[in-house]
Design an enzyme around this catalytic site. Structure first.
Site, mmCIF file in Angstrom:
data_model
loop_
_atom_site.group_PDB
_atom_site.id
_atom_site.type_symbol
_atom_site.label_atom_id
_atom_site.label_comp_id
_atom_site.label_asym_id
_atom_site.label_seq_id
_atom_site.Cartn_x
_atom_site.Cartn_y
_atom_site.Cartn_z
ATOM 1 N N THR A 131 0.824 -1.207 0.000
ATOM 2 C CA THR A 131 0.000 0.000 0.000
ATOM 3 C C THR A 131 0.863 1.265 0.000
ATOM 4 O O THR A 131 2.001 1.236 0.476
ATOM 5 C CB THR A 131 -0.901 0.006 1.264
ATOM 6 O OG1 THR A 131 -1.451 1.297 1.455
ATOM 7 C CG2 THR A 131 -0.103 -0.331 2.519
ATOM 8 N N ASP A 132 0.294 2.362 -0.481
ATOM 9 C CA ASP A 132 1.011 3.640 -0.429
ATOM 10 C C ASP A 132 1.121 4.164 1.006
ATOM 11 O O ASP A 132 1.894 5.081 1.280
ATOM 12 C CB ASP A 132 0.336 4.689 -1.333
ATOM 13 C CG ASP A 132 -1.093 5.027 -0.939
ATOM 14 O OD1 ASP A 132 -1.644 4.377 -0.023
ATOM 15 O OD2 ASP A 132 -1.675 5.948 -1.548
ATOM 16 N N GLU A 133 0.333 3.564 1.931
ATOM 17 C CA GLU A 133 0.316 4.094 3.299
ATOM 18 C C GLU A 133 1.657 3.895 4.013
ATOM 19 O O GLU A 133 1.933 4.542 5.018
ATOM 20 C CB GLU A 133 -0.841 3.473 4.092
ATOM 21 C CG GLU A 133 -2.157 3.758 3.405
ATOM 22 C CD GLU A 133 -3.402 3.414 4.207
ATOM 23 O OE1 GLU A 133 -3.333 3.391 5.442
ATOM 24 O OE2 GLU A 133 -4.452 3.174 3.576
ATOM 25 N N TYR A 156 -1.628 -0.487 11.009
ATOM 26 C CA TYR A 156 -1.793 -1.135 9.700
ATOM 27 C C TYR A 156 -0.603 -0.825 8.790
ATOM 28 O O TYR A 156 0.055 -1.730 8.271
ATOM 29 C CB TYR A 156 -3.103 -0.677 9.031
ATOM 30 C CG TYR A 156 -3.168 -0.998 7.540
ATOM 31 C CD1 TYR A 156 -3.183 -2.313 7.090
ATOM 32 C CD2 TYR A 156 -3.195 0.026 6.582
ATOM 33 C CE1 TYR A 156 -3.223 -2.613 5.729
ATOM 34 C CE2 TYR A 156 -3.238 -0.267 5.225
ATOM 35 C CZ TYR A 156 -3.246 -1.581 4.799
ATOM 36 O OH TYR A 156 -3.273 -1.870 3.461
ATOM 37 N N LYS A 160 2.398 -3.285 7.241
ATOM 38 C CA LYS A 160 2.657 -3.460 5.799
ATOM 39 C C LYS A 160 4.099 -3.045 5.479
ATOM 40 O O LYS A 160 4.793 -3.700 4.695
ATOM 41 C CB LYS A 160 1.669 -2.645 4.957
ATOM 42 C CG LYS A 160 0.227 -3.119 5.004
ATOM 43 C CD LYS A 160 -0.001 -4.516 4.434
ATOM 44 C CE LYS A 160 0.169 -4.593 2.940
ATOM 45 N NZ LYS A 160 -0.234 -5.936 2.420
#
Ligand code: NAD
Ligand code: TYD
Length: 350
Positions: A131-133, A156, A160
């Site tokens: 994810t870009d997060e 989260y 990741k």
């Protein structure tokens, strides 16, 4: 004939990827490994459940012996790893599920691949979907590129980021052939209605409040799920081993503007008066550590592999609304009692 493992294939993005691969590649055997948590739903896969090149296996990627036995049995040629705990708000309530599935589960899969690919790593690929997060939060300017330093800020995104680091470590240390992609927020059919877009569609339909966190000024870069699935197909086949590709829609929306657009589309679809659904908008306490803005620079993927998003957002959003309105049974089934309890818990703890 290649045997490909897709993890998390009963979830939102995983089900679109699984259907695409099963339908387009009859000479691949696709094994879908999924634990069927609250977010996994076999009803997402009815189109292909009887296809000869498809098999579903229920299991937990955290279970080390089970994972190794599965790899020993099928001798996978490729892995597309999507299984994860994926909702930021849940990670704030219960980080440990995220640590176990997203980090330990990923290590278990890598270890199993390392053992079966030890003598013949050629033409094998472990594709980790991220994810870009992991890049953290942007201010008003700039974009995340593949070179942006990791700066995760929620349990989260930290889980990741951790799994991304481990995947790269296995590439450098053990020469496991890996590829990683980091994508922006997805939207489309089959997304569990805890995420912003399906949650608002469901609540507008049922005349329930639309909870907008803080002032609604946080920005997300939205991509249609089928465009993400197309990028995954491309990277799986053409991505360079050891590389990372950012995927994004170049489609930034402030949350409040997105919710207003959804209200407008839903008023039209439900035959409501202009401004009627908008009355449901309710500003609620902000998410802890709420990242302000995500925006992806996907020029590497566009230039090197020729991918580009296919849909304009307004068109994609309308298609998405249509899907949820046409699939009422799906929506009712996933918004059962257990889901309601989770929500009560979330707001009590804020
Ligand atoms: P999702 O929550 O809809 O689905 C996750 C799936 O994984 C479910 O089917 C669930 O049953 C399965 N699963 C969870 N824990 C498991 C375990 N221990 N063992 C086996 N299966 C397990 O998630 P999603 O939105 O489809 O996201 C898929 C992947 O894409 C995730 O890795 C996520 O980080 C990443 N991603 C998501 C988005 C997004 O906007 N949704 C954007 C970028 C990247
Ligand atoms: P979400 O769909 O949970 O994705 P992510 O947190 O991974 O970006 O949330 C998208 C944005 O919408 C995020 O800024 C949080 C916000 N949001 C709300 O304002 N209200 C809600 O009920 C939800 C679920 C999210």
């Amino acid at each position: 004939m290649k045997t490909i493992l897709i993890t998390g294939g009963a979830g939102f993005i995983g089900s679109h990827v699984t259907k695409r691969f099963v339908k387009k590649y009859p000479d691949y055997k696709i094994v879908n490994l999924d634990k069927l948590t609250y977010a996994g739903n076999l009803a997402n896969l009815t189109d292909i459940e009887k296809n000869e090149n498809y098999e579903f296996v229920r299991g937990d990627i955290v279970d080390v012996d089970f994972v190794q036995e599965l790899f020993n049995k099928y001798r996978f040629d490729g892995v597309i790893h999507l299984a994860a705990e994926s909702h930021v708000d849940r990670s704030i309530l219960n980080p440990m599920d995220f640590i176990m599935t997203n980090i330990v589960g990923t290590v278990n899969l890598l270890n199993a691949a390392k053992i079966i690919w030890k003598d013949n790593p050629e033409n094998k690929i472990f594709y980790h979907i991220s994810t870009d997060e992991v890049y953290g939060s942007l201010g008003k300017e700039g974009f995340f590129t593949e070179e942006t330093a990791y700066d995760p800020r929620s349990p989260y995104s930290a889980s990741k980021a951790s799994s991304d680091h481990i995947v790269r470590a296995y590439f450098h240390t053990y020469k496991i052939p890996v590829v990683i992609s980091n994508c922006s927020n997805n939207y489309g059919a089959n997304q569990f209605p805890e995420k912003l877009i399906p949650l608002c569609i469901n609540n507008i339909k049922n005349n329930k409040p639309l909870p907008v966190y803080g002032k609604g000024e946080n920005v997300r870069d939205w991509l249609w799920v089928e465009d993400h699935a197309a990028a995954i197909e491309l990277i799986f086949h053409k991505g360079k081993v050891g590389e990372t590709y950012n995927i994004g829609g170049n489609n930034e929306w402030k949350n409040i503007d997105l919710v207003l657009l959804l209200c407008k589309i839903m008023n039209k679809k439900l035959g409501r008066k202009e401004g009627e659904s908008e009355k449901l908008i309710t500003y609620v306490t902000d998410r802890a550590g709420h990242d302000l803005r995500y925006a992806i620079d996907s020029s590497k993927l566009q230039k090197n592999l020729g991918w580009k998003p296919s849909l304009q957002f307004e068109e994609g959003l309308e298609k998405t609304v249509d899907w949820y309105l046409e699939n009422e049974t799906w929506l009712i089934n996933v918004t059962s009692g257990a889901y309601q309890k989770y929500y009560e818990n979330l707001y009590d703890k804020r």
